[in-house]
Design a protein around this motif. Sequence first.
Motif, PDB file in Angstrom:
ATOM      1  N   PRO A   7      68.889  17.186 140.543  1.00 31.53           N
ATOM      2  CA  PRO A   7      69.765  18.351 140.427  1.00 31.53           C
ATOM      3  C   PRO A   7      70.468  18.424 139.088  1.00 31.53           C
ATOM      4  N   GLU A  78      65.736  17.867 145.431  1.00 30.78           N
ATOM      5  CA  GLU A  78      66.646  17.430 146.488  1.00 30.78           C
ATOM      6  C   GLU A  78      67.516  16.251 146.050  1.00 30.78           C
ATOM      7  N   THR A  83      70.725  10.271 145.599  1.00 32.64           N
ATOM      8  CA  THR A  83      71.578  10.086 146.777  1.00 32.64           C
ATOM      9  C   THR A  83      71.563   8.633 147.240  1.00 32.64           C
ATOM     10  N   THR A 338      69.604  20.009 150.219  1.00 33.39           N
ATOM     11  CA  THR A 338      70.408  20.800 149.293  1.00 33.39           C
ATOM     12  C   THR A 338      70.411  22.238 149.759  1.00 33.39           C
ATOM     13  N   ARG A 340      70.067  24.719 147.827  1.00 36.12           N
ATOM     14  CA  ARG A 340      68.986  25.402 147.105  1.00 36.12           C
ATOM     15  C   ARG A 340      67.641  25.191 147.796  1.00 36.12           C
ATOM     16  N   VAL A 387      74.387  16.339 152.218  1.00 33.26           N
ATOM     17  CA  VAL A 387      74.198  17.607 151.514  1.00 33.26           C
ATOM     18  C   VAL A 387      74.521  17.367 150.041  1.00 33.26           C
ATOM     19  N   ASN A 388      73.492  17.280 149.234  1.00 33.91           N
ATOM     20  CA  ASN A 388      73.629  16.983 147.808  1.00 33.91           C
ATOM     21  C   ASN A 388      74.078  18.252 147.086  1.00 33.91           C
ATOM     22  N   ARG A 389      75.311  18.255 146.655  1.00 39.97           N
ATOM     23  CA  ARG A 389      75.940  19.494 146.185  1.00 39.97           C
ATOM     24  C   ARG A 389      75.538  19.864 144.764  1.00 39.97           C
ATOM     25  N   PHE A 390      75.338  21.170 144.559  1.00 38.10           N
ATOM     26  CA  PHE A 390      75.090  21.754 143.245  1.00 38.10           C
ATOM     27  C   PHE A 390      76.248  22.677 142.888  1.00 38.10           C
ATOM     28  N   ASP A 393      76.595  26.130 144.745  1.00 43.09           N
ATOM     29  CA  ASP A 393      76.731  26.182 146.199  1.00 43.09           C
ATOM     30  C   ASP A 393      78.078  26.788 146.594  1.00 43.09           C
TER      31      ASP A 393
END
Length: 577
Positions: A7, A78, A83, A338, A340, A387-390, A393
């Motif tokens: 990301p 992802e 992570t 994610t 996305r 939930v791997n944040r961007f 988001d």
Amino acid sequence: MPAATEPDAPAGTTTPAESTIAVRPMRDVAAALGVPDEHVLVYGHGKAKIDLDYLRGLPERDSRIVLVTAVSPTPAGEGKTTTSIGLADGLSRIGRRPVLALREPSMGPVFGIKGGAVGGGKAQVTPGDEINLHFTGDFAAIAEANNLLAAMVDNALHFGTHDIDPRSVAIRRSIDINDRALRSIVAGLGGRTGGVTRETGFDITAASQVMATFCMADSLADLGERLGRIVVGTSSAGEPVTAADLGAVGAMTAVLRDALAPNLVQTLEGTPAFVHGGPFANIAHGTNSVIATRAAAKLGDIVVTEAGFGADLGAEKYIDIVARQSGLAPDLTVVVATVRALKYHGGVALADLEAEDAGAVRAGSANLVRHCENLAEVFGQNVVVAVNRFAADTSAEIAAVEEAVAPLGVPAVLTDHFARGGEGALELARTVAEELAAPQASAPQTSAVPQASSRTRYCYPSALPLAEKARAIVTRVYRGADVRFEPAAARELARLEEAGWGSLPVCMAKTQYSFSTDAKALGAPEGFTVPIREVRLSAGAGFVVLISGSIMTMPGLPKRPSACDIEVVDGTIRGMH
């Protein structure tokens, strides 16, 4: 082939250059794990191997294994490795003793589409450039051992020292570079001086049988026994001819001896990490070496390990193949998602993923829910969603993810480890630690669904015929209607059953982008048929590979490879994504 990317850093944050991080000397990293200095084999400034004899003598610990997997991968990325690293750093920050166990990157994807595979942002293992390229030479040793066996097969054909049907030769040469021109070749040209002319080809090293065998071995002696079982072809009477029959085992083991010791590195925050072995998950079993995971379990109290691609591939193979053979069953599984990626599974084009669309997130969450259901219902896993944040988001989109998994009783934890390292994964670390500490109810036992531990279940029993094992994966995990074997594949499968290989688990080789074999069938498709076009015995690793659809064991480079962006400036490698 692998195409996921890490990301982007959230807006307003700075991603540190790895060269500015003050990493600990490797002897200090090893000492923190209790490894005496004389058992640390240092490679340069930031890498080491740990002596196999020392590791073998260590007692087993009551360690817990956390398996990190993900939704079906998308071009949006992802961040599964990121992570895993962030979680380990977060566990360190809350006073636990985590040890990472990760795969080594293949130079094929590094120079192809994916770029580097050491994490990203503030959640990386270091030294990244060295790990991504030659590292400690393990991949080269595996390729050379594989190619030595292939050369000895052709030598036996040339001199006629062994009865081998040239049409049956199963061992292919390997190279750790994407090269589609080598998928199918003719070897032995040149008459008497060239050898026996036959059709063959190359596999990428990560897909080679020796790589799989190497990663499944739990000692040097076990490696030798497994190498000896590799079937290189059949005699004119149809009897198997093995590496042991050719006398190749001793030399192959010698080539691999030093490589088998697991590689110790560290994260940017100093968390120890074993990075060792690297089979792909769409064309092999997709996990780091058994030796690395076992070493991590003996030296730490929580092992964070990663399975390749989505849970339908990597996690299924970890449980049905690796845990079945090694006993290293996971105690908890983390599924990385994610916003996305879920929007992409919900029908949003790659170019439009920055725009808010909670409806698409809800639609695409069917993919996440399917993976969580499978892990809980088929494999008996306790599941946590990360939930791997961007940066783009929104709160509405994140809420849509949480709402999607809430009916399953699965916690969804927001993480920000890319920008903040272990600090950004503290909530995930606390949730994982709490779930591991909670009383674990045993999974219900049935004769049809054997258990790997008090909780983990396999998808199928070992006694099931190979075709039925494939059918179990297709119907129970992929939610397809059936599996169809092409005539040649069906004949080979029947031959393997008759030859006594039917008790082995199966390793499905298929696209990583969908539960089906159609890479464009996103979300959670159902009712499809999975065609199997080729069957390969990986006797050394202890499984049978079933190749479906258009999946290739030798990938090709894209139109503009990542290699075009790499350069060396004043001795520093740049452009490795």
